[in-house]
Design an enzyme around this catalytic site. Structure first.
Site, PDB file in Angstrom:
ATOM      1  N   HIS A 184       0.849  -1.190   0.000  1.00 49.46           N
ATOM      2  CA  HIS A 184       0.000   0.000   0.000  1.00 49.46           C
ATOM      3  C   HIS A 184       0.888   1.245   0.000  1.00 49.46           C
ATOM      4  CE1 HIS A 184      -2.685   3.049   1.660  1.00 49.46           C
ATOM      5  NE2 HIS A 184      -3.703   2.261   1.386  1.00 49.46           N
ATOM      6  N   HIS A 233      -7.252  15.339   2.603  1.00 45.31           N
ATOM      7  CA  HIS A 233      -6.831  15.412   1.202  1.00 45.31           C
ATOM      8  C   HIS A 233      -6.188  16.762   0.880  1.00 45.31           C
ATOM      9  CE1 HIS A 233      -9.231  11.726   0.735  1.00 45.31           C
ATOM     10  NE2 HIS A 233      -8.365  11.475  -0.230  1.00 45.31           N
ATOM     11  N   ARG A 257      -2.726   1.153  -4.480  1.00 48.67           N
ATOM     12  CA  ARG A 257      -2.520  -0.294  -4.540  1.00 48.67           C
ATOM     13  C   ARG A 257      -2.750  -0.773  -5.965  1.00 48.67           C
ATOM     14  NH1 ARG A 257      -6.680  -2.740  -0.436  1.00 48.67           N
ATOM     15  NH2 ARG A 257      -7.640  -0.681  -0.390  1.00 48.67           N
ATOM     16  N   ASP A 296      -6.083   8.553  -6.536  1.00 48.77           N
ATOM     17  CA  ASP A 296      -6.659   9.291  -5.412  1.00 48.77           C
ATOM     18  C   ASP A 296      -5.639  10.375  -5.058  1.00 48.77           C
ATOM     19  OD1 ASP A 296      -7.234  10.195  -2.831  1.00 48.77           O
ATOM     20  OD2 ASP A 296      -7.908   8.245  -2.107  1.00 48.77           O
ATOM     21  N   ASP A 353     -11.654  17.591   1.817  1.00 53.62           N
ATOM     22  CA  ASP A 353     -11.566  17.458   3.277  1.00 53.62           C
ATOM     23  C   ASP A 353     -10.156  17.868   3.689  1.00 53.62           C
ATOM     24  OD1 ASP A 353      -9.821  15.080   3.154  1.00 53.62           O
ATOM     25  OD2 ASP A 353     -11.599  14.046   2.427  1.00 53.62           O
ATOM     26  N   ASP A 401     -10.013  13.896  -3.329  1.00 56.10           N
ATOM     27  CA  ASP A 401      -9.507  12.638  -3.864  1.00 56.10           C
ATOM     28  C   ASP A 401      -9.591  12.637  -5.396  1.00 56.10           C
ATOM     29  OD1 ASP A 401      -9.985  10.079  -4.963  1.00 56.10           O
ATOM     30  OD2 ASP A 401     -10.984   9.281  -3.209  1.00 56.10           O
ATOM     31  N   LYS A 416      -6.204  -0.499  -8.025  1.00 54.77           N
ATOM     32  CA  LYS A 416      -7.071   0.474  -7.351  1.00 54.77           C
ATOM     33  C   LYS A 416      -7.044   1.773  -8.156  1.00 54.77           C
ATOM     34  CE  LYS A 416      -8.647   0.068  -3.492  1.00 54.77           C
ATOM     35  NZ  LYS A 416     -10.010  -0.251  -3.046  1.00 54.77           N
ATOM     36  N   CYS A 439      -4.701  11.844  -2.422  1.00 52.24           N
ATOM     37  CA  CYS A 439      -3.825  11.768  -1.248  1.00 52.24           C
ATOM     38  C   CYS A 439      -2.540  10.994  -1.551  1.00 52.24           C
ATOM     39  CB  CYS A 439      -4.542  11.201  -0.033  1.00 52.24           C
ATOM     40  SG  CYS A 439      -5.174   9.540  -0.236  1.00 52.24           S
ATOM     41  N   TYR A 440      -2.585  10.098  -2.572  1.00 53.58           N
ATOM     42  CA  TYR A 440      -1.353   9.368  -2.920  1.00 53.58           C
ATOM     43  C   TYR A 440      -0.344  10.257  -3.640  1.00 53.58           C
ATOM     44  CZ  TYR A 440      -3.973   5.488  -1.213  1.00 53.58           C
ATOM     45  OH  TYR A 440      -4.705   4.679  -0.397  1.00 53.58           O
TER      46      TYR A 440
END
Ligand SMILES: [Zn+2]
Length: 492
Positions: free
Chosen positions: A287, A415, A335, A341, A412, A405, A338, A343-344
């Site tokens: 992850h 993020h 991942r 997003d 939020d 995201d 997936k 935040c990654y």
């Protein structure tokens, strides 16, 4: 099985999009994937300055339709109108990229530090995270957060436990995640009043009780042990100058760990998976957030060019990290299989400066090997792809502001913080100027951030944001100020 059976076994496993087009032209009925076919005609009219990569459906289509592939297709369809400029008509620069709406994001972040609506009650144990996310993001946007010093100090003082560490709120057990967030928030507002809130002796005792016989750290006494624990504990120990010796009455000491970092690198190394990424604990799925925690922890244990290759299989790690960036989206997934997003942008994006330093070593002006020279230049990922995803897809379009995201989500604080951290590391190039002497665990390396100038710049210069230390994720001068203050406190 039902999803799997939809594929006609006589058809190839993957097809190039032009092959699907040819097959569709040759037959009235589509070959299999209806979404892929409808996607073919969905190449948006793009501005000439936006590379096709970011405005077209992916060239290769996996013919095996699964829930994951459907969601992936939905995400591409959701992002393309934002990436092609369609959703930002009249608001893009010549590269098809909209401005960073700093004013709205700043307003959003100040709101997160005020009174939150009743539906946020469930997030009460995460309160210190809101302090960190909001203060870190405001700092990246150039705001002076020392105005929050008094309020923060008064709020976090009662949530520190006499047995060491901070809980999520008053009366809650100390937890490494909330302690990490509280310590970083205190370092962000800075000043002696904030630094001296932390009871370092109690913190040391508590950390000794979290240290496990196998080298890792539990998040909470008697709770789970994972790679977050390894990273959070290392950051706290290093920033606060906590003595490394373990307490002689601790279980870790009895197991042979005479210092808090003993066996930690080996434990983190065991979290690397067969895919090359890093899992929360040995033996489970890799992850992105855990990859960052692992590399951050290893970069505290020793200089990254010594410790990361020592405990990680570098080619596998780089292959897995590289596979996290998608096209046309440009952002990172956390991942395998997936979705992208925002935040990654930090969790995966933040790995790259550490990987770059691990490959290049300290750039101290000495003669460079051919491998080091290759690692010095260029970028290991598409910086412009990531910047494009962040500015086109992650800015909340509503008056609310903040970052998110992906286009279908709301902004939020979490993020907003990590999307901005990712933006910062894509806009700048971090270099390890000088490494600490070999064998000085917890010692400090010298890092330098410069604007990244090796590719064409797709964002407006006014939208360049501040820098954040690649290991501690607060500005470098705040890290140095903390070190200077705690170095003056011999012992406790
Ligand atoms: Zn996310």
């Amino acid at each position: 099985m039902s999803l799997r059976s939809r594929r006609n076994k006589t058809q190839p496993r993957v097809l190039f999009r032009h092959q699907i087009k040819a097959m569709a032209a040759a037959a009235d009925s589509p070959p299999t994937r209806s979404q892929a076919l409808s996607g073919m005609s969905q190449v948006y009219a793009s501005e000439p300055a936006i590379p096709d990569l970011f405005t077209s459906q992916p060239l290769i289509v996996d013919m095996l339709e699964t829930e994951s592939s459907q969601l992936q297709q939905k995400t591409i369809d959701e992002c393309l109108p934002f990436l092609s400029g369609e959703q930002h008509a009249g608001k893009c620069n010549q590269h098809g990229v909209p401005r960073l709406d700093k004013q709205r994001h700043v307003k959003f972040l100040h709101k997160q530090l005020g009174r939150l609506p009743p539906q946020m009650a469930a997030a009460d144990p995460s309160r210190p995270w809101f302090f960190y996310w909001s203060l870190a993001a405001l700092t990246l946007l150039g705001e002076d957060v020392s105005i929050y010093r008094e309020r923060l100090v008064e709020t976090v003082r009662p949530i520190q436990n006499v047995s060491g560490g901070f809980g999520g709120g008053f009366g809650q057990d100390s937890h490494l995640a909330t302690t990490y967030a509280t310590v970083l928030a205190l370092m962000l507002v800075g000043g002696e009043e904030a630094y001296k809130v932390v009871d370092r002796r109690a913190m040391w005792e508590w950390l000794c009780s979290l240290k496990q016989a196998d080298g890792g750290f539990q998040m909470v006494v008697g709770g789970e042990e994972d790679v977050r624990g390894a990273y959070c504990a290392s950051v706290i120990i290093s920033l606060l100058g906590i003595p490394l010796e373990t307490s002689p009455d601790s279980a870790a000491y009895a197991a042979g760990h005479k210092d808090l970092f003993s066996g930690l690198g080996e434990w983190v190394g065991r979290c690397q998976t067969y895919e090359g990424g890093v899992a929360a604990i040995p033996g489970i799925e890799a992850h992105g957030a855990y990859a960052f925690c692992a590399l951050g922890c290893l970069s505290i244990l020793d200089a990254p060019h010594r410790s990361i290759p020592k405990y990680m299989n570098m080619p596998q790690l780089i292959a897995w990290l590289s596979s996290r960036q998608y096209a046309p989206e440009g952002g990172f997934s956390g991942r395998t299989n997936k979705l992208v997003d925002g935040c990654y942008s930090h969790w995966v994006g933040g790995c790259w400066p550490l990987i770059q330093a691990a490959l290049s070593g300290p750039n101290s002006g000495k003669a460079r090997s051919a491998d080091q020279q290759a690692a010095d230049t260029g970028s290991l990922f598409s910086r412009n792809g990531l910047i494009r995803y962040i500015l086109c897809c992650c800015q909340d379009q509503t008056l609310r502001g903040g970052l998110r995201d992906k286009p279908s989500k709301y902004s939020d604080a979490y993020h907003t913080c990590y999307v901005l951290s990712g933006l910062s590391s894509a806009q700048h190039k971090w270099t390890l100027r000088a490494a600490r002497p070999t064998g000085s665990a917890g010692g400090a390396d010298e890092w330098e951030a410069m604007p990244y100038v090796e590719d064409e710049q797709v964002f407006n210069e006014d939208d360049r944001i501040g820098t954040t230390h690649p290991v501690y994720v607060i500005p470098q001068h705040k890290v140095e100020a903390a070190w200077e203050y705690y170095a003056s406190k011999m012992g406790f």
